[in-house]
Design an enzyme around this catalytic site. Structure first.
Site, short mmCIF file in Angstrom:
data_model
loop_
_atom_site.label_atom_id
_atom_site.label_comp_id
_atom_site.label_asym_id
_atom_site.label_seq_id
_atom_site.Cartn_x
_atom_site.Cartn_y
_atom_site.Cartn_z
N ARG A 37 0.82 -1.21 0.00
CA ARG A 37 0.00 0.00 0.00
C ARG A 37 0.85 1.27 0.00
NH1 ARG A 37 -4.17 -1.69 4.59
NH2 ARG A 37 -5.28 -3.38 3.54
N ARG A 41 -3.27 6.17 -0.01
CA ARG A 41 -3.85 7.21 0.84
C ARG A 41 -2.87 7.96 1.72
NH1 ARG A 41 -8.23 3.49 3.63
NH2 ARG A 41 -6.45 2.06 3.50
N ARG A 50 -6.79 11.75 -6.93
CA ARG A 50 -7.99 10.91 -6.87
C ARG A 50 -9.29 11.71 -6.75
NH1 ARG A 50 -9.09 6.34 -4.22
NH2 ARG A 50 -11.20 7.14 -4.41
N ASP A 86 -6.61 -3.23 -7.11
CA ASP A 86 -7.29 -3.78 -5.95
C ASP A 86 -7.58 -5.24 -6.19
OD1 ASP A 86 -9.88 -4.39 -4.20
OD2 ASP A 86 -8.90 -2.64 -3.33
N TYR A 161 -14.82 -12.50 0.29
CA TYR A 161 -15.57 -11.30 -0.07
C TYR A 161 -16.85 -11.65 -0.81
CZ TYR A 161 -11.88 -8.04 1.28
OH TYR A 161 -10.98 -7.29 2.00
#
Length: 358
Positions: A37, A41, A50, A86, A161
């Site tokens: 990651r 962010r 973004r 992702d 998921y």
């Protein structure tokens, strides 16, 4: 490799890089470091880029995905880029309605709960992978000798998921399907393996020099269930790379009890989370497997002297393995000060080169 002659592992651009050297089981001149990651962010430039674009839409925009992938390489001088995407992108490309919900994660409109639900799943149309191929190719063209890592989610995590409909603390519905209907479970994991495998292969053929298979929820499984009902499907995922001589990293969260089994599916290196020290992980792996990790992400907010000591301890324990790729024990938290990551990269490089000279 059977990939095009312009592949970085064929033309020499990344063959002798620190990352690839380490993943091949040899100690490079300096220990390589990258962060899970690292693109995302924690970077202000990412947040600015973004604005107005959803997470999954950004992943499928080749120009945007490439720029986001390159941002941490420019800022931190890490030894590898990891393609911005992702693990649920293959689900979307196969026609499964899924969105990333802020503060929660991937959420599916209609969870997969029955054998008939599984039969409705369709494979990925190869053309649907074109944005991935273009994004990888754009990135590789800018990276020069820095290798790009492609990645995908392991079948168990994708299946979790799909069955849970979103993130879950214990994957109880998924594990219940696993034991109550083993045939349907095997069908579901085979489908997940095939879409993840296609996703991985597209990234490698477009220029990725290594791959990482993530099994985020593997820690919820017993050793026996992992060995019998999950590992064969993870091996099937990696079989999609047959004929492509690319090093493979396998990482799972809470995977201390199954590290050796994770290596056994065909991985060249095993990522270790923060729960066990690297020397113990190496012992469990028989002392002959490359390790990756395992700085505790919680330490990123600690005073520098304490974090520095922690990183140096990780480096020391990593000497128990044939080679070591420094990383976190999980992804970069969103509130991380980017300067801290840059300092860690400098520390790892300086300390490992110094150790070599000494």
């Amino acid at each position: 490799m059977s990939s095009p002659a312009s592949h970085p592992l064929d033309d020499g651009r990344t063959t002798s890089s620190a990352l690839i050297t380490a993943l091949r089981g040899q100690r490079p001149e300096r220990t390589p470091v990258w962060f899970m990651r690292q693109a995302g962010r924690s970077l202000p430039e990412y947040r600015a880029l973004r604005v107005g674009t959803s997470m999954l839409d950004a992943c499928l925009n080749p120009e945007l995905a490439s720029e986001i992938t390159l941002q941490p390489v420019r800022r931190h001088r890490v030894d590898a880029a990891v393609f911005f995407s992702d693990i649920v992108i293959p689900l979307r490309l196969a026609g499964v309605p899924v969105e990333i919900v802020a503060g929660r994660g991937p959420v599916l409109e209609t969870p997969i709960r029955t054998a008939s639900d599984i039969l409705r799943l369709r494979p990925i149309d190869p053309a649907a992978l074109d944005p991935i191929r273009e994004g990888v190719a754009r990135t590789v063209a800018e990276l020069d000798g820095t290798p790009l890592i492609g990645f995908a989610g392991a079948p168990f995590t994708l299946a979790s998921y799909l069955v849970e409909g979103g993130p879950s603390k214990d994957q109880q519905r998924a594990r219940s399907l696993m034991v109550s209907d083993p045939h349907a479970w095997a069908q579901l994991l085979n489908w997940c393996a095939d879409v993840s495998g296609a996703f991985l292969r597209a990234q490698v053929e477009a220029g990725a020099s290594a791959v990482q298979l993530f099994d985020s929820w593997v820690g919820s499984l017993s050793r026996q269930d992992y060995q019998r009902r999950v590992a064969p499907h993870s091996r099937r995922t990696l079989s999609a790379l047959r004929g492509l001589d690319v090093p493979i990293i396998h990482f799972g969260v809470g995977s201390g009890e199954v590290l050796d089994l994770m290596a056994g599916i065909g991985a060249d290196a095993v990522g270790v989370d923060w729960r066990i020290p690297l020397d113990e992980a190496s012992r469990r792996l028989g002392g002959n497997v490359v390790v990756q990790g395992n700085i505790d992400p919680a330490w990123l907010g600690a005073p520098w002297d304490k974090l520095q000591a922690h990183v140096l301890d990780v480096l020391e324990r990593g000497k128990s393995a044939p080679a070591h790729v420094v990383n976190l024990g999980h992804g970069v938290p969103p509130d991380t000060d980017p300067e801290v990551l840059t300092r860690i990269v400098g520390l790892v490089h300086e300390a490992s080169v110094g150790a070599l000279v000494a």
